[in-house]
Scaffold this motif. Sequence first.
Motif, short mmCIF file in Angstrom:
data_model
loop_
_atom_site.label_atom_id
_atom_site.label_comp_id
_atom_site.label_asym_id
_atom_site.label_seq_id
_atom_site.Cartn_x
_atom_site.Cartn_y
_atom_site.Cartn_z
N ARG A 1 0.83 -1.22 0.00
CA ARG A 1 0.00 0.00 0.00
C ARG A 1 0.86 1.26 0.00
O ARG A 1 0.47 2.28 -0.59
N SER A 2 2.01 1.20 0.64
CA SER A 2 2.94 2.33 0.57
C SER A 2 3.37 2.58 -0.87
O SER A 2 3.46 3.73 -1.32
N LEU A 3 3.65 1.50 -1.60
CA LEU A 3 4.04 1.63 -3.00
C LEU A 3 2.91 2.24 -3.82
O LEU A 3 3.14 3.13 -4.65
N LEU A 4 1.68 1.76 -3.60
CA LEU A 4 0.55 2.29 -4.36
C LEU A 4 0.37 3.78 -4.12
O LEU A 4 0.15 4.56 -5.05
N ARG A 5 0.46 4.20 -2.85
CA ARG A 5 0.30 5.63 -2.55
C ARG A 5 1.41 6.45 -3.23
O ARG A 5 1.16 7.55 -3.73
N ALA A 6 2.62 5.91 -3.24
CA ALA A 6 3.72 6.62 -3.88
C ALA A 6 3.49 6.72 -5.39
O ALA A 6 3.77 7.76 -6.00
N MET A 7 2.99 5.65 -6.01
CA MET A 7 2.74 5.68 -7.45
C MET A 7 1.59 6.61 -7.83
O MET A 7 1.55 7.14 -8.94
N LEU A 8 0.66 6.81 -6.89
CA LEU A 8 -0.50 7.66 -7.15
C LEU A 8 -0.25 9.12 -6.76
O LEU A 8 -1.09 9.98 -7.02
N HIS A 9 0.89 9.39 -6.16
CA HIS A 9 1.17 10.74 -5.64
C HIS A 9 1.29 11.74 -6.79
O HIS A 9 1.86 11.43 -7.84
N PRO A 10 0.75 12.95 -6.61
CA PRO A 10 0.81 13.96 -7.68
C PRO A 10 2.22 14.29 -8.13
O PRO A 10 2.42 14.73 -9.27
N SER A 11 3.21 14.10 -7.28
CA SER A 11 4.59 14.42 -7.66
C SER A 11 5.20 13.39 -8.60
O SER A 11 6.31 13.57 -9.10
N GLY A 12 4.47 12.31 -8.86
CA GLY A 12 4.97 11.29 -9.77
C GLY A 12 5.43 10.04 -9.05
O GLY A 12 5.69 10.06 -7.84
N PRO A 13 5.50 8.92 -9.77
CA PRO A 13 5.84 7.65 -9.15
C PRO A 13 7.32 7.56 -8.80
O PRO A 13 8.13 8.32 -9.31
N PRO A 14 7.68 6.65 -7.90
CA PRO A 14 9.10 6.38 -7.65
C PRO A 14 9.74 5.77 -8.89
O PRO A 14 9.06 5.50 -9.89
N SER A 15 11.04 5.54 -8.82
CA SER A 15 11.74 5.00 -9.98
C SER A 15 11.21 3.62 -10.34
O SER A 15 10.67 2.89 -9.50
N MET A 16 11.37 3.26 -11.60
CA MET A 16 10.92 1.95 -12.06
C MET A 16 11.65 0.84 -11.32
O MET A 16 11.06 -0.22 -11.07
N GLU A 17 12.90 1.08 -10.95
CA GLU A 17 13.66 0.06 -10.22
C GLU A 17 13.01 -0.24 -8.87
O GLU A 17 12.88 -1.40 -8.47
N VAL A 18 12.58 0.83 -8.16
CA VAL A 18 11.93 0.64 -6.86
C VAL A 18 10.59 -0.06 -7.04
O VAL A 18 10.24 -0.98 -6.29
N VAL A 19 9.81 0.36 -8.02
CA VAL A 19 8.51 -0.28 -8.27
C VAL A 19 8.69 -1.75 -8.59
O VAL A 19 8.02 -2.63 -8.02
N ARG A 20 9.62 -2.03 -9.48
CA ARG A 20 9.84 -3.43 -9.91
C ARG A 20 10.36 -4.29 -8.74
O ARG A 20 9.86 -5.40 -8.53
N GLU A 21 11.32 -3.78 -7.99
CA GLU A 21 11.87 -4.56 -6.89
C GLU A 21 10.81 -4.84 -5.83
O GLU A 21 10.70 -5.97 -5.33
N THR A 22 10.01 -3.83 -5.51
CA THR A 22 8.98 -4.03 -4.48
C THR A 22 7.96 -5.06 -4.92
O THR A 22 7.60 -5.96 -4.15
N LEU A 23 7.48 -4.96 -6.14
CA LEU A 23 6.50 -5.93 -6.63
C LEU A 23 7.11 -7.33 -6.71
O LEU A 23 6.47 -8.32 -6.33
N ASP A 24 8.35 -7.43 -7.21
CA ASP A 24 9.01 -8.73 -7.30
C ASP A 24 9.11 -9.40 -5.93
O ASP A 24 8.84 -10.60 -5.78
N ARG A 25 9.52 -8.63 -4.94
CA ARG A 25 9.71 -9.19 -3.61
C ARG A 25 8.37 -9.59 -2.98
O ARG A 25 8.23 -10.64 -2.38
N LEU A 26 7.36 -8.72 -3.10
CA LEU A 26 6.07 -9.00 -2.48
C LEU A 26 5.35 -10.17 -3.16
O LEU A 26 4.48 -10.79 -2.57
N ALA A 27 5.73 -10.45 -4.40
CA ALA A 27 5.10 -11.57 -5.10
C ALA A 27 5.54 -12.92 -4.55
O ALA A 27 4.82 -13.91 -4.70
N VAL A 28 6.72 -12.97 -3.93
CA VAL A 28 7.24 -14.26 -3.47
C VAL A 28 7.59 -14.28 -1.98
O VAL A 28 7.66 -15.35 -1.38
#
Length: 355
Positions: free
Chosen positions: A187-214
Amino acid sequence: MRETRKLNGRYRLLNPLGTGSLRLAFDEAEHRDVAVRQVRVPPELREAALFEARRASGLRHPFVVRVLDVLIEDGVPWLVMEFVSGTSLEQVVRSRRPLPVAQAARVGVCLLSALTAAHAAGIVHGRVDPGNVLLTTTGRAVLSGFGYPSLSMLPSADLWSLAATLHFAVEGRPPGQVPAEGADPFRSLLRAMLHPSGPPSMEVVRETLDRLAVDRPLDVVVAASGPLPPVQVAAIGLDVLDRLAAWGEFHGGVQPGNVLIDAFGRARLMPLLRAGTLPAYSAPEGAATQAADLWSLGATLFMAVEGAPPAPGAALTRAGPLAPVLFRLLAGNPLERPTVDELRRDLREITGARP
């Protein structure tokens, strides 16, 4: 009477798929089922639609519903697409319940991979939403809806829509003006991606999703299995400490929900994404310092070994050799807490690792 109309002399129209304009058809030339949809756009957008559709037909990716053909029938454009057997994410959530975080993260991994490939090819989807995500029986999430005009949208618009789609997956509602609360990494990642200032880096998004998936957050591990043995908790502490040292600055989010445990028991501290630390894991001095992160680490290890976060007067009944380390980490005076090197030495002694 059953309709036997054919498109382009080869695609025999069959029954509707769902409640929209999508139809099942049989490709008599290739002897396969396909899905077809009429492209309903204003006349002034027709050429743009055909251009986008033909570009999308060159996109090949395992998590993309392929556009197989683009045709004009009686002046009307049609898309012919790969037929994928599955249920839309929207239907699954509305008819059953929101997805568990791990499953939603796996959906996110698939969709992010699809969008990354599309953006690399210069294609913006522009219509990422729960209705365009198909969940297959094999566990894949496949993105449909390519081939429509993106109206000059930027790739960042797809990432916002991806976050909104994943928000719907775990909350059962779109984010609206108030995205879901929660200090967990997803949920922290989702809020960051939805923030008006723009999403975090693709590396952070990808790493977080990869880790949470397993992997599983530490609080989920403790809730499922009970308090962990002191030696295992000390090893988790070493992993988190290494991550803090590599971070090199105040982290501010050391708490059980932000520590992910993999299948081998190894721990990984995730980045803090615009979310505060829970009060039970916040240092009493409220300072943005390394000493404050170490207090939060102590509170996290306390929860792992005792099953609950520290509270005034709480006894250490399970900590064993870890107890003296936790007492020092949770000292109210930051100067009484161990340094990073001292803490690493003490935790290594407990795990029996070589210095």
